[in-house]
Design an enzyme around this catalytic site. Sequence first.
Site, PDB file in Angstrom:
ATOM      1  N   GLU A  47      -2.160  55.274   1.822  1.00 61.75           N
ATOM      2  CA  GLU A  47      -0.985  56.121   2.037  1.00 61.75           C
ATOM      3  C   GLU A  47      -0.244  55.760   3.324  1.00 61.75           C
ATOM      4  O   GLU A  47       0.343  56.628   3.978  1.00 61.75           O
ATOM      5  CB  GLU A  47      -1.384  57.610   2.064  1.00 61.75           C
ATOM      6  CG  GLU A  47      -2.061  58.108   0.802  1.00 61.75           C
ATOM      7  CD  GLU A  47      -1.188  57.984  -0.441  1.00 61.75           C
ATOM      8  OE1 GLU A  47       0.049  58.008  -0.300  1.00 61.75           O
ATOM      9  OE2 GLU A  47      -1.740  57.838  -1.548  1.00 61.75           O
ATOM     10  N   GLY A  89      -7.189  53.372  -8.129  1.00 63.99           N
ATOM     11  CA  GLY A  89      -8.371  54.120  -8.553  1.00 63.99           C
ATOM     12  C   GLY A  89      -8.309  54.392 -10.042  1.00 63.99           C
ATOM     13  O   GLY A  89      -7.245  54.690 -10.583  1.00 63.99           O
ATOM     14  N   THR A 102      -0.056  48.685  -5.442  1.00 69.16           N
ATOM     15  CA  THR A 102      -0.570  47.639  -4.551  1.00 69.16           C
ATOM     16  C   THR A 102      -0.990  46.393  -5.332  1.00 69.16           C
ATOM     17  O   THR A 102      -1.580  46.488  -6.406  1.00 69.16           O
ATOM     18  CB  THR A 102      -1.786  48.199  -3.793  1.00 69.16           C
ATOM     19  OG1 THR A 102      -1.377  49.389  -3.134  1.00 69.16           O
ATOM     20  CG2 THR A 102      -2.304  47.210  -2.768  1.00 69.16           C
TER      21      THR A 102
END
Lengths: 661, 661
Positions: free
Chosen positions: B421, B178, B139
């Site tokens: 997701e 993350g 992303t």
Amino acid sequence: MNPDITRERKNATFDVEKLTYILDGGPEKTKRRREIESLVFSDPDFSEEDPNFLSRSDRYDQAVRKSAQMILKLREYGIADPEEIYCYKKCVHPDRAEPLDLHLGMFLPTLLNQATPEQMDRFFMPAWNLEIIGTYAQTEMGHGTHLRGLETTATYDPATQEFVLNSPTISSIKWWPGGLGKTSNHAIVLAQLHTLGNCHGIHAFIVPIRDMSTHIPLPGIVVGDIGPKFGFSEVDNGFLKLENVRLPRDNMLMKYAKVEPDGTYLKPPSAKLTYGTMVFIRSLIVGESARALSKASIIAIRYSSVRHQSEIRAGEPEPQILDYQTQQYKLFPLLATAYAFTFVGQYMRETYQRISGDISNGDFSQLPELHALCAGLKAFTTWTTNAGIEVCRMSCGGHGYSRSSALPDIYVEFTPACTYEGENTVMMLQTARYLLKSYRQAKDGQQLSGTVSYLNDANLQRVQPQTVAARPTVVDVNDLSSLVEVYKQRAAILVEMAAKSIQQELQHRKCQEDAWNNSSIDLVRASDAHCHYVIVKLFTNKLGEIGDTAIHSVLSTLALLYALHGIKNNSGDFLQAGLLSVPQVLQVSVRVKELLSQLRPNAVALVDSFDVNDKRLNSVLGRYDGNVYEHLFEWARRSPLNATEVHESFHKYLKPLRSQL
Amino acid sequence: MNPDITRERKNATFDVEKLTYILDGGPEKTKRRREIESLVFSDPDFSEEDPNFLSRSDRYDQAVRKSAQMILKLREYGIADPEEIYCYKKCVHPDRAEPLDLHLGMFLPTLLNQATPEQMDRFFMPAWNLEIIGTYAQTEMGHGTHLRGLETTATYDPATQEFVLNSPTISSIKWWPGGLGKTSNHAIVLAQLHTLGNCHGIHAFIVPIRDMSTHIPLPGIVVGDIGPKFGFSEVDNGFLKLENVRLPRDNMLMKYAKVEPDGTYLKPPSAKLTYGTMVFIRSLIVGESARALSKASIIAIRYSSVRHQSEIRAGEPEPQILDYQTQQYKLFPLLATAYAFTFVGQYMRETYQRISGDISNGDFSQLPELHALCAGLKAFTTWTTNAGIEVCRMSCGGHGYSRSSALPDIYVEFTPACTYEGENTVMMLQTARYLLKSYRQAKDGQQLSGTVSYLNDANLQRVQPQTVAARPTVVDVNDLSSLVEVYKQRAAILVEMAAKSIQQELQHRKCQEDAWNNSSIDLVRASDAHCHYVIVKLFTNKLGEIGDTAIHSVLSTLALLYALHGIKNNSGDFLQAGLLSVPQVLQVSVRVKELLSQLRPNAVALVDSFDVNDKRLNSVLGRYDGNVYEHLFEWARRSPLNATEVHESFHKYLKPLRSQL
């Protein structure tokens, strides 16, 4: 300025500034609001670190600093009008609760309403000058809405002419009052009054809780912060446990009820007097719903106009996400709702002012209806807003989760409104009680007036939900007054259905109270329909006041969308009652889509009209200039986790781990 | 043990333990789960301070400490089965995301799937031993769902046989991964591959980002934490800006696509290979929805059984709030939903396992349907759960806002599942694409199988939503198989309506893509109805596997409530399509109320069956023993704001204020 958002503004069909005047209630109000905003936002004493970067203790510290400054400056500027104070405060602490909220909003007003002249002398000026800082301690750990359930006791001891206050159980510990944990040195405590062996129910007592000079808790007082919450991080919501705290007799608020030196209890003249404040605060909450939903809409709609994502047509550049029908369908009905609630908030404020005039003249006749309406509208608007903020947040994709978007904070600061000042389901049932009472009165032939007057018709033209085909459907889904009518009929039918459910329960051996409980799903639904009707009606009425053609046109589109979207979402009710036919419901769906396209060019202008200052909005996604990404990056770099290049946990845990594997 | 909750348990009509076995998938699974839980919860190395009392940096620090311990202990105990690792991890970090999630869940698996043998040698063992800690950077700040929109470039330089990686714009900065901000020293970066003047789309590159020894960012790497979020406080979601970062040619993951030393590009053999992981993760999310909603239900229902408030009958003691019909109406349908989602999660896991067997044998035939089903069910279950958690929280009154209730944390940790997701609306539209394709195939005479086979019938027995009265209503609202049928017909009709909307748009001069966009409200609704049908059907099917009569009975009641509540909430659809008559819809409302009463005595036992350890639940309101108030008080006293009796802000701001007023 981002070119996308500039283009959006060029496409608008109406004058944004003029609509702002309507929302504020006139150009002079807009002007004054902006003056106050500028006083705060240009004042370096109110500059702050983003609370999201601070610890809880530092957030509280920063808030106390700003509140103290606020008190000074309000006096310095001579701002004394309650609405202007409210506005100033909402800029200093941008739509956040703050440590002095209860001192200003509950402690001082309660003194004004319930203190004797002698008590005013002793307490009011010290409180006005912040020597006494007070809070209002009603809720207990085990007891909320139901006042009679409170356990705290105040037992009068005629020997010493004192009250002895106690928290007899864990569940009786006072819990939640804002400013109680750390800020206040006094609390108005609600307790069960016992004297001469009798309990006379809940009364209010002024209890010193901390030393005026050292701020250390007084003997018998166990006080502290109740810990972190969902939002409200600036506020020290507190607990208070009273252990044989002795209080002079004249610390009971005795303007109305009294305890004489010998312990004789004198009843208050009327119970209705405390009613008004509740109504006032609930009507304020309707306005706060409007404000919160407006802010969320501004952020989501502006961001959707500058965010490009995926593709509608293969090979073309990524479109603005506001061009997706699904995005419009999420956001435009909420935009319409924000407008609806703003106008309802205006109406409630005006009505409150009108009726409080009547009340001070001793005329309480309008109060029950206003009370019922406030309760239901408080619940209806806060629930809708609560869910709506989250829809706005999630419509911003990943960035909606970032604290920089402001959406998480708008949500957590707003959501308590669903519970405080009357839990929403309880509120809906209060409204239902009034509706059912009115319904029975109409059935008994009384002529009703006000918002429930439609129950007169219901009585005449008895509605049979079963006979769908029988009802003549004369609804024009493009005509607002026709839609108001259909919402009204839906409300009438659902009130009647709730009444019938109670009747049936009574026939099945149930007592009145169990019949009520076993019908409460239907009762809530009836209240919901009643509120929905009132809102559609008030929005429609408001259009009648709008002279500007361009604004009238766009607001009419919004009102129509609001009404039709509500029908689409509750189509079962309208079909079930035979108020709309199946082809009409299909037509509603088609019209909703058309209205979305129709609103598309005005979407950004419609959120601009809310005229929320960037500093108050405090959202990188909702910035007026649309320059989202630069500011998102700049904000992220200030994150405390970026204070060092390497976090100490690398040396403490991750590097040593290698040698162990 | 609280006497109310003890009495509740005595009233249950079934064996809680046996139902736990069914939920776990067998007694041996329950046993093993409890063993793993006990390993973690009895281990002092995993004891922690309540994260709600910590700063962001300390939360991250605590999480890294525990993750490092977790890696050590998993190896020590030889826990290697993925399901067992998952279970262990979910106890160590009770349902919270943690800094190593992407290393374990994305970096290692991506190496396994896409690295060449040479790359495995270089990277896998160091990563396995946590020398290399990696993340997965896809992303970007300006680009999410739409992979083709990513802007990061990797340009091959044949002269040095290197790739040059760049973030050419602010919006191209990698954002959200993350563990990227502080934890990782490597990232798998997705970038547009340019070689010999051509762009070949998105490929994956292994990029070292921090020095292996000092952990300091490498030259050309700008990396950091993206700042505080709604939840996920333990995770250093990060940004990554690449400035002419040079990478050896063999750092591109080249198991499938390749770039030769001279810059020649070789295409991968098949695009379907990356498909499977997505399906797997989405099917896991269905299970996580079930888990989150179960936890919220446990808390709300246990608390409602010990909380007393207000009155049903005048003069009697305050009743348990679980006795209010409105409270039951909030919570029991969600309880039923938690069961439904649990069984759907089980089904998805089994189906995935079955189909991945087929896939490894080269049979991809079932993948499209599974892919479509996963997408829709991911969206359906996460949206429902998201709203449901908040209903549970607000049903706990004020205390639901306290972090001690755990409900705020359950919400903020869960809500990102609506976006990550695969953004939910996009997911719904993916399912719709499959439904529409299937619909057209059926219309063309193809015989469909699987969950969409109902579209065969739709083709035969053409549905006319307009002719309400004409449809024979043979539905028995007390019979689940009859309700499955009616949900199926609703789905068929809504798929057909969406298809017709597209057709109409096409007739109105629109291109295929605009027609799709202008019908997307209907398409989402069709997907929603399809998912709802699948869930009702799977819940009903599950009942067939239950041998124990008492459990069969209570689960049947839950399934019936789930189905009827869904009809009540969407009654417009069923009436509009003529699938149910008005009297039947009224009957549904009555039945729902009866089912609430019927479930009342089993409510606590039904949440007990989820068997969530108190330490994992970590909620003062949801404690197994029901001793809520003592622990709420004890928790509050540990609040950091209570570390001192007098907060320094008193001396800094409030006391000096007095002399200024």
